[in-house]
Design a protein around this motif. Structure first.
Motif, mmCIF file in Angstrom:
data_model
loop_
_atom_site.group_PDB
_atom_site.id
_atom_site.type_symbol
_atom_site.label_atom_id
_atom_site.label_comp_id
_atom_site.label_asym_id
_atom_site.label_seq_id
_atom_site.Cartn_x
_atom_site.Cartn_y
_atom_site.Cartn_z
ATOM 1 N N ILE A 57 -49.352 19.457 16.804
ATOM 2 C CA ILE A 57 -49.630 18.044 17.024
ATOM 3 C C ILE A 57 -48.781 17.579 18.191
ATOM 4 C CG2 ILE A 57 -49.555 15.707 16.052
ATOM 5 C CD1 ILE A 57 -49.992 16.954 13.307
ATOM 6 N N ASN A 58 -49.452 17.133 19.255
ATOM 7 C CA ASN A 58 -48.763 16.736 20.490
ATOM 8 C C ASN A 58 -47.841 17.854 20.992
ATOM 9 O OD1 ASN A 58 -50.023 14.212 20.493
ATOM 10 N ND2 ASN A 58 -48.403 13.282 19.267
ATOM 11 N N ASP A 59 -48.367 19.076 20.957
ATOM 12 C CA ASP A 59 -47.693 20.284 21.449
ATOM 13 C C ASP A 59 -46.540 20.758 20.569
ATOM 14 O OD1 ASP A 59 -49.318 20.666 23.736
ATOM 15 O OD2 ASP A 59 -48.222 19.090 24.774
ATOM 16 N N LEU A 60 -46.313 20.114 19.434
ATOM 17 C CA LEU A 60 -45.240 20.518 18.522
ATOM 18 C C LEU A 60 -45.836 21.133 17.267
ATOM 19 C CD1 LEU A 60 -42.988 17.333 18.781
ATOM 20 C CD2 LEU A 60 -42.669 19.498 19.985
ATOM 21 N N GLU A 61 -45.246 22.217 16.790
ATOM 22 C CA GLU A 61 -45.738 22.840 15.558
ATOM 23 C C GLU A 61 -45.517 21.903 14.383
ATOM 24 O OE1 GLU A 61 -45.085 26.953 14.616
ATOM 25 O OE2 GLU A 61 -44.407 27.358 16.658
ATOM 26 N N ARG A 62 -46.512 21.842 13.509
ATOM 27 C CA ARG A 62 -46.400 20.983 12.323
ATOM 28 C C ARG A 62 -46.871 21.783 11.112
ATOM 29 N NH1 ARG A 62 -45.699 15.435 11.869
ATOM 30 N NH2 ARG A 62 -46.355 14.518 9.907
ATOM 31 N N ALA A 63 -45.936 22.093 10.219
ATOM 32 C CA ALA A 63 -46.231 22.989 9.108
ATOM 33 C C ALA A 63 -47.121 22.338 8.047
ATOM 34 C CB ALA A 63 -44.927 23.456 8.468
ATOM 35 N N ASP A 64 -47.161 20.994 7.991
ATOM 36 C CA ASP A 64 -47.872 20.334 6.904
ATOM 37 C C ASP A 64 -49.234 19.780 7.321
ATOM 38 O OD1 ASP A 64 -46.845 18.402 8.538
ATOM 39 O OD2 ASP A 64 -46.169 17.079 6.943
ATOM 40 N N ALA A 65 -49.861 20.405 8.318
ATOM 41 C CA ALA A 65 -51.206 19.970 8.744
ATOM 42 C C ALA A 65 -52.248 20.583 7.807
ATOM 43 C CB ALA A 65 -51.451 20.368 10.188
ATOM 44 N N HIS A 66 -52.140 20.254 6.509
ATOM 45 C CA HIS A 66 -52.954 20.906 5.494
ATOM 46 C C HIS A 66 -54.444 20.590 5.639
ATOM 47 C CE1 HIS A 66 -49.234 22.055 3.679
ATOM 48 N NE2 HIS A 66 -48.883 20.812 3.402
ATOM 49 N N THR A 67 -54.762 19.369 6.040
ATOM 50 C CA THR A 67 -56.168 18.978 6.163
ATOM 51 C C THR A 67 -56.852 19.781 7.260
ATOM 52 O OG1 THR A 67 -55.461 16.758 5.519
ATOM 53 C CG2 THR A 67 -57.714 17.001 6.289
ATOM 54 N N SER A 68 -56.191 19.924 8.387
ATOM 55 C CA SER A 68 -56.748 20.709 9.497
ATOM 56 C C SER A 68 -56.871 22.175 9.119
ATOM 57 C CB SER A 68 -55.866 20.562 10.739
ATOM 58 O OG SER A 68 -55.917 19.246 11.234
ATOM 59 N N LYS A 69 -55.870 22.698 8.398
ATOM 60 C CA LYS A 69 -55.927 24.100 7.981
ATOM 61 C C LYS A 69 -57.107 24.342 7.052
ATOM 62 C CE LYS A 69 -53.158 27.879 6.108
ATOM 63 N NZ LYS A 69 -51.883 28.298 5.468
ATOM 64 N N TYR A 70 -57.384 23.375 6.167
ATOM 65 C CA TYR A 70 -58.530 23.486 5.248
ATOM 66 C C TYR A 70 -59.821 23.614 6.052
ATOM 67 C CZ TYR A 70 -61.548 22.359 1.240
ATOM 68 O OH TYR A 70 -62.490 22.407 0.238
ATOM 69 N N GLY A 100 -55.458 6.709 9.903
ATOM 70 C CA GLY A 100 -56.531 7.687 9.704
ATOM 71 C C GLY A 100 -56.406 8.916 10.576
ATOM 72 N N THR A 101 -55.170 9.286 10.942
ATOM 73 C CA THR A 101 -55.006 10.416 11.857
ATOM 74 C C THR A 101 -55.368 11.747 11.201
ATOM 75 O OG1 THR A 101 -52.637 10.444 11.312
ATOM 76 C CG2 THR A 101 -53.295 9.315 13.349
ATOM 77 N N SER A 102 -55.160 11.886 9.898
ATOM 78 C CA SER A 102 -55.558 13.124 9.218
ATOM 79 C C SER A 102 -57.071 13.286 9.251
ATOM 80 C CB SER A 102 -55.066 13.132 7.771
ATOM 81 O OG SER A 102 -53.667 13.252 7.711
ATOM 82 N N GLY A 103 -57.773 12.203 8.948
ATOM 83 C CA GLY A 103 -59.228 12.245 8.991
ATOM 84 C C GLY A 103 -59.744 12.453 10.404
ATOM 85 N N ALA A 104 -59.128 11.770 11.370
ATOM 86 C CA ALA A 104 -59.544 11.906 12.768
ATOM 87 C C ALA A 104 -59.275 13.312 13.281
ATOM 88 C CB ALA A 104 -58.816 10.872 13.635
ATOM 89 N N GLY A 105 -58.146 13.889 12.865
ATOM 90 C CA GLY A 105 -57.841 15.260 13.251
ATOM 91 C C GLY A 105 -58.827 16.238 12.650
ATOM 92 N N ALA A 106 -59.130 16.060 11.362
ATOM 93 C CA ALA A 106 -60.085 16.953 10.681
ATOM 94 C C ALA A 106 -61.486 16.818 11.266
ATOM 95 C CB ALA A 106 -60.099 16.635 9.186
ATOM 96 N N LEU A 107 -61.902 15.596 11.551
ATOM 97 C CA LEU A 107 -63.249 15.353 12.062
ATOM 98 C C LEU A 107 -63.419 15.900 13.474
ATOM 99 C CD1 LEU A 107 -66.052 14.112 11.918
ATOM 100 C CD2 LEU A 107 -65.045 11.884 12.449
ATOM 101 N N SER A 108 -62.487 15.587 14.355
ATOM 102 C CA SER A 108 -62.584 16.097 15.729
ATOM 103 C C SER A 108 -62.456 17.612 15.759
ATOM 104 C CB SER A 108 -61.522 15.437 16.616
ATOM 105 O OG SER A 108 -60.220 15.580 16.072
ATOM 106 N N LEU A 109 -61.616 18.171 14.888
ATOM 107 C CA LEU A 109 -61.474 19.624 14.789
ATOM 108 C C LEU A 109 -62.767 20.273 14.322
ATOM 109 C CD1 LEU A 109 -59.955 22.318 14.625
ATOM 110 C CD2 LEU A 109 -59.016 21.564 12.425
ATOM 111 N N SER A 110 -63.394 19.700 13.302
ATOM 112 C CA SER A 110 -64.633 20.262 12.774
ATOM 113 C C SER A 110 -65.749 20.233 13.815
ATOM 114 C CB SER A 110 -65.066 19.479 11.524
ATOM 115 O OG SER A 110 -66.169 20.098 10.907
ATOM 116 N N LEU A 111 -65.833 19.130 14.567
ATOM 117 C CA LEU A 111 -66.838 19.024 15.625
ATOM 118 C C LEU A 111 -66.595 20.071 16.718
ATOM 119 C CD1 LEU A 111 -67.024 15.136 15.953
ATOM 120 C CD2 LEU A 111 -68.832 16.629 15.079
ATOM 121 N N ALA A 112 -65.322 20.254 17.087
ATOM 122 C CA ALA A 112 -64.983 21.221 18.139
ATOM 123 C C ALA A 112 -65.230 22.655 17.675
ATOM 124 C CB ALA A 112 -63.533 21.040 18.569
#
Length: 299
Positions: A57-70, A100-112
């Protein structure tokens, strides 16, 4: 192979929880506003001997990005090849503060991912995957549906995109969202609190019914204000920010869930409101953003 997608951020003003056994029917009803500040997800994928996932996230590792990992795990599940997936979420919004950054991250990730891996999902099906991730990980309930559509959303039937029912509250002017943010609140902790969930539903449903009968911006703000004052989550700082905005004549609501307050104003009023908030500007982060009326997209 590289791809990227964008999702607007989202602020929930009022809601009611609708949990169902079937995850695509679960979620929430309610109303909120999508803002032009959001999340851009850049994805790099290559075939690899074994599956590897890296999320930043913003070029920094984030261990708890569970929604994106799912989202990634589910997207790769039925593929015959193994892949290395590197994701970078870029956002200027505060994480965990109700935007809503978790949802926005998951949604944009899924589209990509859908585009880069040629998964064959429609835009709605890609959004359903993001919704499934959010509800499963308890980082949100109806955010993805709202972010897919954009605008000031009015969700009258719960569920994932394509299943729930969502309409837009008409915009009569070029509105600006002003948010005063003190810090984060743990969404999953809130959603796991049975007493709070019951109180939210008792208070939220009648307000939403009133808003459905009068779907306009002013009613949305008034209902958000009443919801905020009734559910018992206001901190002293949120109460202070809410009071400052009310002194200027603006109805406003608490950001669900974050320690902050939001309102909607016309562009010509921005300088007036900022000047009035000057005494507390050292205490609070002020975010000013246009209303996003287009929703998420891949590019």
């Amino acid at each position: 192979m590289e791809s990227k997608a964008f999702s607007p951020g989202h602020i929930t003003g009022l809601f009611s929880i609708c949990m169902e056994k079937e995850i695509l029917k679960a979620g929430s009803i309610g109303a909120g506003v999508n803002i032009s500040e959001g999340v851009i997800s850049k994805v790099c994928v290559k075939q690899n001997k074994k599956k590897e996932i890296q999320i930043r996230i913003n070029d920094l590792e984030r261990a708890d990005a569970h929604t994106s990992k799912y989202v990634i795990e589910k997207a790769l599940k039925n593929l015959s090849e193994s892949y290395s997936v590197k994701v970078n979420h870029y956002t200027d919004l505060p994480i965990g503060s109700g935007f809503g950054t978790s949802g926005a991250g998951a949604l944009s990730l899924s589209l990509a991912l859908n585009e880069i891996l040629e998964l064959g999902m429609t835009r709605v099906e890609a959004a359903q995957l993001a919704h499934e991730a959010e509800v499963s990980v308890r980082t949100g309930l109806g955010t993805v549906s709202a972010e897919l559509e954009g605008g000031i959303d009015l969700r009258s039937v719960a569920g994932a995109p394509g299943i729930g029912e969502i309409n837009k509250i008409p915009l009569t002017a070029d509105l600006i969202c002003v948010a005063l943010v003190y810090g984060p609140m743990p969404t999953s902790k809130m959603l796991n609190n049975e007493v709070l969930r019951e109180r939210i539903n008792i208070i939220g449903r009648p307000l939403l019914n009133h808003l459905i009968k009068s779907p306009d911006v002013e009613t949305f703000l008034k209902c958000s204000s009443e919801f905020t004052k009734s559910i018992g989550l206001m901190t002293p700082r949120v109460n202070k920010a809410l009071t400052k905005l009310e002194e200027l004549g603006y109805n406003s609501g608490m950001i669900m869930f974050g320690e902050g307050v939001f309102t909607l104003i016309e562009k010509k009023e921005v300088s007036r409101i900022i000047n009035y908030l000057e005494p507390i500007q050292n205490e609070v982060q002020i975010i000013i953003s246009k209303v996003d009326n287009n929703g998420a997209y891949s590019s």
